[in-house]
Design a protein around this motif. Sequence first.
Motif, PDB file in Angstrom:
ATOM      1  N   ARG A   1     -13.970   6.411  37.729  1.00  0.00           N
ATOM      2  CA  ARG A   1     -14.148   7.892  37.474  1.00  0.00           C
ATOM      3  C   ARG A   1     -13.024   8.877  37.582  1.00  0.00           C
ATOM      4  NH1 ARG A   1     -18.280   8.204  40.668  1.00  0.00           N
ATOM      5  NH2 ARG A   1     -19.541   7.283  39.308  1.00  0.00           N
TER       6      ARG A   1
ATOM      7  N   GLU B   1     -16.185   1.763  40.966  1.00  0.00           N
ATOM      8  CA  GLU B   1     -16.862   2.646  39.688  1.00  0.00           C
ATOM      9  C   GLU B   1     -16.179   4.145  40.244  1.00  0.00           C
ATOM     10  OE1 GLU B   1     -20.994   4.604  38.323  1.00  0.00           O
ATOM     11  OE2 GLU B   1     -20.729   2.562  38.537  1.00  0.00           O
TER      12      GLU B   1
ATOM     13  N   GLU C   1     -22.711   1.077  39.481  1.00  0.00           N
ATOM     14  CA  GLU C   1     -24.241   1.387  39.373  1.00  0.00           C
ATOM     15  C   GLU C   1     -24.580   1.775  37.763  1.00  0.00           C
ATOM     16  OE1 GLU C   1     -25.136   4.752  41.998  1.00  0.00           O
ATOM     17  OE2 GLU C   1     -24.017   4.086  43.380  1.00  0.00           O
ATOM     18  N   SER C   2     -23.299   2.003  37.017  1.00  0.00           N
ATOM     19  CA  SER C   2     -23.533   2.024  35.716  1.00  0.00           C
ATOM     20  C   SER C   2     -23.665   0.855  34.747  1.00  0.00           C
ATOM     21  CB  SER C   2     -22.390   2.913  35.026  1.00  0.00           C
ATOM     22  OG  SER C   2     -22.223   2.622  33.669  1.00  0.00           O
ATOM     23  N   ASP C   3     -24.504   0.394  34.305  1.00  0.00           N
ATOM     24  CA  ASP C   3     -24.801  -0.794  33.243  1.00  0.00           C
ATOM     25  C   ASP C   3     -23.771  -0.766  32.143  1.00  0.00           C
ATOM     26  OD1 ASP C   3     -27.177  -1.741  34.651  1.00  0.00           O
ATOM     27  OD2 ASP C   3     -28.623  -0.419  33.428  1.00  0.00           O
ATOM     28  N   GLU C   4     -23.468   0.343  31.867  1.00  0.00           N
ATOM     29  CA  GLU C   4     -22.486   0.317  30.670  1.00  0.00           C
ATOM     30  C   GLU C   4     -20.960  -0.109  31.221  1.00  0.00           C
ATOM     31  OE1 GLU C   4     -20.193   3.575  27.548  1.00  0.00           O
ATOM     32  OE2 GLU C   4     -21.718   4.359  29.069  1.00  0.00           O
TER      33      GLU C   4
END
Length: 279
Positions: free
Chosen positions: A54, A50, A86-89
Amino acid sequence: MLTPTGEIVAEARRRGVGVGAFNVITVEHAEAIVTGAEAAGCAVVLQISENAVRFHHGRLGPIAAAARSVAQLAGVPVGLHLDHVESDELFDQAAGNGFGSAMYDASRLAYDDNVAATAQAARRGHACGLWVESELGEVGGKDGAHAAGVRTDPGEAAAYVAATGVDALAVAVGSSHAMTSRVARLDHELIARLRAAVAVPLVLHGSSGVPDDELRAAVRGGLVKINIGTALNVAFTGAIRTAISANAGLVDPRKYLREARNEMAAMVTRALHTVTLAA
């Protein structure tokens, strides 16, 4: 050839060896990892975290497409894994971008909240054909997200895997993210207890700081997927520094990125020889 991560890990576990899983930040990372794996004659996993997404302006598609293309053209099996999500999306974008696996990281949360969030993610991932990894215990060094020194409890790990339905578990046994020196010492007695307690493959994060003898012992003790990131960046940056220091007028990035790619490939080959010859 692009191969599901779960198949690569299952075959390594059957053979009693480890699988090297290396972090991809740029296309040169992906090319180097596959070149190094081809030289070693070993399967490998390309991981995009992730944090890397980013860095690429929050857009998974372009770097995923590049890594997927490199994997498809490889002469060895190559898995594509979305790491520390960590992001569900973002997690829900994995399957549509060609990933065979993803690591859902709810380790910031309290145990019960970690279980609930991870179980939901695992159900969604499995519905899309993903092999799902998660983490219990805290691996140090990840920008404050993990506190050093917190170990994974075997009994809690067994209950966690049963409650979440994950396919692999990253455990805290003494390694730390972002180490640039190889001085970490692992808790091999704890590794043995975790292997006895947990049915799914075990994953070691923060392996760059672990010496070869410790890695070999860890694989013999039951760890299967061995994650390496910082060591690649040490090789990458060191090669660029050397090239630019030797030629202050150098402006063509191909000339120093070629050296960086070569150094990373050599590092991958050495690491794969360590984890796959552990048995």
